[in-house]
Write a protein that holds these residues in place. Structure first.
Motif, PDB file in Angstrom:
ATOM      1  N   LEU A 134       0.838  -1.196   0.000  1.00  0.00           N
ATOM      2  CA  LEU A 134       0.000   0.000   0.000  1.00  0.00           C
ATOM      3  C   LEU A 134       0.876   1.250   0.000  1.00  0.00           C
ATOM      4  O   LEU A 134       1.744   1.394   0.856  1.00  0.00           O
ATOM      5  CB  LEU A 134      -0.908   0.015   1.223  1.00  0.00           C
ATOM      6  N   PRO A 135       0.669   2.175  -0.931  1.00  0.00           N
ATOM      7  CA  PRO A 135       1.520   3.364  -1.001  1.00  0.00           C
ATOM      8  C   PRO A 135       1.141   4.430   0.022  1.00  0.00           C
ATOM      9  O   PRO A 135       0.003   4.479   0.509  1.00  0.00           O
ATOM     10  CB  PRO A 135       1.272   3.877  -2.427  1.00  0.00           C
ATOM     11  N   VAL A 136       2.097   5.285   0.328  1.00  0.00           N
ATOM     12  CA  VAL A 136       1.874   6.509   1.087  1.00  0.00           C
ATOM     13  C   VAL A 136       1.780   7.655   0.082  1.00  0.00           C
ATOM     14  O   VAL A 136       2.614   7.747  -0.824  1.00  0.00           O
ATOM     15  CB  VAL A 136       3.023   6.774   2.082  1.00  0.00           C
ATOM     16  N   LEU A 137       0.778   8.497   0.219  1.00  0.00           N
ATOM     17  CA  LEU A 137       0.642   9.662  -0.657  1.00  0.00           C
ATOM     18  C   LEU A 137       1.208  10.892   0.036  1.00  0.00           C
ATOM     19  O   LEU A 137       0.934  11.131   1.212  1.00  0.00           O
ATOM     20  CB  LEU A 137      -0.831   9.912  -1.015  1.00  0.00           C
ATOM     21  N   PHE A 138       2.010  11.672  -0.703  1.00  0.00           N
ATOM     22  CA  PHE A 138       2.543  12.944  -0.210  1.00  0.00           C
ATOM     23  C   PHE A 138       1.885  14.020  -1.077  1.00  0.00           C
ATOM     24  O   PHE A 138       2.216  14.176  -2.252  1.00  0.00           O
ATOM     25  CB  PHE A 138       4.065  12.972  -0.343  1.00  0.00           C
ATOM     26  N   LEU A 159     -10.098   4.485  -3.339  1.00  0.00           N
ATOM     27  CA  LEU A 159      -8.752   4.041  -2.955  1.00  0.00           C
ATOM     28  C   LEU A 159      -8.542   4.043  -1.443  1.00  0.00           C
ATOM     29  O   LEU A 159      -7.432   3.786  -0.980  1.00  0.00           O
ATOM     30  CB  LEU A 159      -7.694   4.948  -3.611  1.00  0.00           C
ATOM     31  N   LYS A 160      -9.594   4.331  -0.670  1.00  0.00           N
ATOM     32  CA  LYS A 160      -9.426   4.427   0.778  1.00  0.00           C
ATOM     33  C   LYS A 160      -8.788   3.180   1.373  1.00  0.00           C
ATOM     34  O   LYS A 160      -7.997   3.262   2.302  1.00  0.00           O
ATOM     35  CB  LYS A 160     -10.773   4.677   1.454  1.00  0.00           C
ATOM     36  N   SER A 161      -9.134   2.040   0.827  1.00  0.00           N
ATOM     37  CA  SER A 161      -8.599   0.786   1.368  1.00  0.00           C
ATOM     38  C   SER A 161      -7.277   0.389   0.721  1.00  0.00           C
ATOM     39  O   SER A 161      -6.726  -0.666   1.035  1.00  0.00           O
ATOM     40  CB  SER A 161      -9.617  -0.346   1.162  1.00  0.00           C
ATOM     41  N   LYS A 162      -6.760   1.254  -0.175  1.00  0.00           N
ATOM     42  CA  LYS A 162      -5.524   0.936  -0.893  1.00  0.00           C
ATOM     43  C   LYS A 162      -4.367   1.859  -0.515  1.00  0.00           C
ATOM     44  O   LYS A 162      -3.267   1.690  -1.031  1.00  0.00           O
ATOM     45  CB  LYS A 162      -5.743   1.067  -2.413  1.00  0.00           C
ATOM     46  N   ILE A 164      -6.386  -6.913   4.280  1.00  0.00           N
ATOM     47  CA  ILE A 164      -7.222  -6.238   5.263  1.00  0.00           C
ATOM     48  C   ILE A 164      -7.015  -4.741   5.085  1.00  0.00           C
ATOM     49  O   ILE A 164      -5.923  -4.300   4.726  1.00  0.00           O
ATOM     50  CB  ILE A 164      -6.855  -6.689   6.698  1.00  0.00           C
ATOM     51  N   SER A 165      -8.055  -3.957   5.276  1.00  0.00           N
ATOM     52  CA  SER A 165      -7.967  -2.526   4.998  1.00  0.00           C
ATOM     53  C   SER A 165      -7.051  -1.832   5.994  1.00  0.00           C
ATOM     54  O   SER A 165      -6.879  -2.288   7.133  1.00  0.00           O
ATOM     55  CB  SER A 165      -9.364  -1.896   5.066  1.00  0.00           C
ATOM     56  N   PRO A 166      -6.453  -0.689   5.594  1.00  0.00           N
ATOM     57  CA  PRO A 166      -5.591   0.070   6.516  1.00  0.00           C
ATOM     58  C   PRO A 166      -6.298   0.453   7.815  1.00  0.00           C
ATOM     59  O   PRO A 166      -5.692   0.444   8.878  1.00  0.00           O
ATOM     60  CB  PRO A 166      -5.220   1.314   5.700  1.00  0.00           C
ATOM     61  N   LEU A 167      -7.597   0.782   7.714  1.00  0.00           N
ATOM     62  CA  LEU A 167      -8.341   1.156   8.908  1.00  0.00           C
ATOM     63  C   LEU A 167      -8.354   0.009   9.920  1.00  0.00           C
ATOM     64  O   LEU A 167      -8.149   0.202  11.124  1.00  0.00           O
ATOM     65  CB  LEU A 167      -9.771   1.548   8.536  1.00  0.00           C
ATOM     66  N   ARG A 168      -8.595  -1.204   9.433  1.00  0.00           N
ATOM     67  CA  ARG A 168      -8.658  -2.355  10.345  1.00  0.00           C
ATOM     68  C   ARG A 168      -7.277  -2.667  10.910  1.00  0.00           C
ATOM     69  O   ARG A 168      -7.140  -3.078  12.055  1.00  0.00           O
ATOM     70  CB  ARG A 168      -9.210  -3.585   9.609  1.00  0.00           C
ATOM     71  N   VAL A 169      -6.250  -2.471  10.086  1.00  0.00           N
ATOM     72  CA  VAL A 169      -4.882  -2.685  10.590  1.00  0.00           C
ATOM     73  C   VAL A 169      -4.591  -1.709  11.726  1.00  0.00           C
ATOM     74  O   VAL A 169      -4.046  -2.094  12.766  1.00  0.00           O
ATOM     75  CB  VAL A 169      -3.849  -2.513   9.459  1.00  0.00           C
ATOM     76  N   ARG A 170      -4.973  -0.429  11.516  1.00  0.00           N
ATOM     77  CA  ARG A 170      -4.714   0.564  12.557  1.00  0.00           C
ATOM     78  C   ARG A 170      -5.444   0.223  13.848  1.00  0.00           C
ATOM     79  O   ARG A 170      -4.869   0.275  14.946  1.00  0.00           O
ATOM     80  CB  ARG A 170      -5.167   1.949  12.085  1.00  0.00           C
ATOM     81  N   GLU A 171      -6.726  -0.160  13.741  1.00  0.00           N
ATOM     82  CA  GLU A 171      -7.485  -0.459  14.945  1.00  0.00           C
ATOM     83  C   GLU A 171      -6.972  -1.721  15.631  1.00  0.00           C
ATOM     84  O   GLU A 171      -6.983  -1.820  16.857  1.00  0.00           O
ATOM     85  CB  GLU A 171      -8.968  -0.600  14.601  1.00  0.00           C
TER      86      GLU A 171
END
Length: 528
Positions: free
Chosen positions: A13-17, A138-141, A312-319
């Motif tokens: 998953l990329p980081v956007l700047f 792209l929220k989950s990407k 798994i989505s970034p949101l779920r990873v964070r939680e």
């Protein structure tokens, strides 16, 4: 194989700047840096020659474009603030004659900027709307976002309700940051006027603490490629950040940098993705290759990134990281743990304040089917009414969650009962009958409590009142007073504001609950 295809193939998953060019693309008449300075200057000095006098003096001193703009920011803040305190100009934030934020020593110019960028509207062109829809998917990407923009476009339009937002630089490594599904606004935000970086001193302070940003980038880079969007190669501030960042990478990381360090730049009318090999020189005089992609068709970029398939989505990873950290922390102080079951969609709803926890994480449907809808908390139901994001089974909601609902409760039900057979004279049937009109939800007696609240002609006027309201209760009462003047979509936006502004209060404050009940009945009962 193109560089974006390589990212997709790696499934990282990329980081956007994100820079100002990004907001300029999607927001209507969004100003460039110089345009912002010009319109700010014009607020207190209509003679444009006076601004040009400052610019000409800077150029004669050999100052760069970045140095000139930062200097102008200082000059404008001084002139704007003086004119404000001399009551030659005003800002429509708070009490016009004696705003409370002045007592908090907030710069009037920065408050003006916060208000200006808060009012930015979307560009409604069909082409950009279609492109924006792709971006939202792209929220989950996307692993995380770093941005120098003050506006709230990213958190309000793209990553709505999913990504935590951090404004101050010291927050980058706060205990509440987990390095994923987060937005880092490193130049400040409209939500915190004092945080805005615009003057020479602001940029000096930013530069001195820039090592925090570099450290965060290094942490994110260990797991994700970084994609820059909305920046110019002439941007000195960002160029210095990049040079500092590259100087901290190991030889092995630098050898693979081409695949993980990408610039997306705007090229008018270019409908393809044109890759150009470029180099940048670090402070150690090492030339580093990277890829620039030139295009005016950002939809193609989003199409490529949409092919990433995270498990798994970034949101779920964070939680999940949040819960695991809490369990580890609690283990240090207690030998006993209370076991609970939590659906993977509800990780953020777990109460971590009482007992040490041992947590089983799974998919919501599996958990609910096994343990029943009786587990659902009120705030989850309120969230589903506002955002339509829980996909609860309506039959199960009626037969389990609402089967013993008390007449005195304030819970939305019409979304779930509208296509169900309800047993006559059951508790749910009686509840529906006693809450099936707006007058029953907001009685005359209740309406009397906010009779002195003002009425507004538009949602924009109401919103300005809401952001200056003292608390959740008064915000909700203002909404209820203006209920008849709001469309369903506007009422939903107002409820979203309550949900996001007062996450710990909206589900317990009675007037806030009434707002959500009114949304439910208008959308799912009266509308029918």
């Amino acid at each position: 194989m193109g560089v974006l295809e390589e990212i997709v193939e790696s499934n990282r998953l990329p980081v956007l700047f994100i820079g100002a060019g990004f907001s300029k693309r999607y927001l209507y008449r969004y100003p460039s840096w110089m345009e912002l300075l010009e319109l700010s200057f014009a607020k207190f000095e209509p003679d444009v020659f006076q601004l040009q006098k400052h610019i000409d003096g800077c150029k004669r001193k050999g100052m760069s474009e970045f140095e000139i703009n930062a200097y102008l920011g200082t000059v404008i803040e001084d002139g704007f603030n003086q004119a404000f305190f001399d009551r030659k100009i005003s800002i429509n934030v708070g009490n016009k004659k004696n705003p409370s934020w002045v007592k908090r020593r907030i710069s009037p110019y920065k408050m003006f900027l916060a208000d200006f960028f808060r009012r930015q509207k979307l560009n409604r062109s069909p082409e950009l709307s279609e492109e924006l829809d792709k971006l939202k998917k792209l929220k989950s990407k996307i692993a995380a976002v770093i941005t120098t923009n003050y506006d709230s476009f990213l958190e309000n339009q793209v990553f709505t309700n999913d990504y935590n937002v951090f404004v101050r630089q010291h927050e980058l490594f706060s205990p509440d940051s987990y390095g994923i599904a987060e937005i880092y606004k490193i130049h400040g935000s409209v939500t915190d006027a004092e945080s805005i970086v615009i003057t020479e001193q602001d940029y000096k302070n930013f530069k001195e603490s820039r090592k925090l940003i570099i450290a965060k980038m290094l942490t994110l880079f260990s797991e994700s490629p970084i994609i820059f969007m909305g920046y110019s190669f002439r941007d000195e501030n960002i160029k210095e950040i990049i040079e500092d960042f590259l100087s901290c990478l190991s030889d092995e990381q630098l050898s693979n940098i081409r695949k993980h360090f990408i610039f997306i730049s705007y090229k008018k009318d270019e409908q393809n993705l044109v890759e150009i090999e470029r180099t940048i020189t670090t402070k150690n005089n090492i030339e580093i290759p990277f890829v620039e992609i030139q295009t005016d068709n950002y939809g193609l970029v989003y199409d490529q990134l949409a092919r990433i398939t995270p498990g798994i989505s970034p949101l779920r990873v964070r939680e999940t990281r949040r819960l695991v950290k809490t369990i580890v922390d609690q283990k240090m102080t207690s030998a006993e743990a209370q076991s609970i079951i939590v659906g993977i969609d509800d990780l953020s709803k777990v109460d971590l304040t009482s007992k040490p926890l041992a947590i089983a994480i799974g998919y919501k449907d599996n958990i609910l089917n096994k343990y029943g809808y009786g587990l659902l908390e009120d705030n989850q139901i309120f969230e589903d009414i506002i955002f339509d994001n829980k996909k609860f089974d309506c039959e199960a909601m009626c037969s389990e969650r609402y089967k013993n609902i008390a007449i005195t409760r304030l819970l939305p039900v019409f979304k779930y009962v509208k296509n169900q057979h309800i047993i006559e004279d059951s508790k749910l049937d009686n509840y529906v009958k006693t809450h099936d009109s707006l007058d029953k939800i907001v009685s005359r007696k209740i309406a009397e409590t906010f009779k002195n609240f003002p009425e507004y002609d538009s949602y924009e006027q109401l919103y300005r009142n809401m952001i200056n309201a003292e608390n959740c209760r008064k915000t909700a009462m203002s909404i209820l007073k203006n209920m008849d003047n709001l469309t369903i979509d506007e009422l939903r936006e107002a409820c979203k504001y309550l949900f996001e502004k007062y996450p710990n209060e909206f589900a317990t404050e009675t007037n806030a609950k009434r707002c959500i009940l009114c949304l439910d009945i208008r959308e799912n009962y009266l509308k029918k």
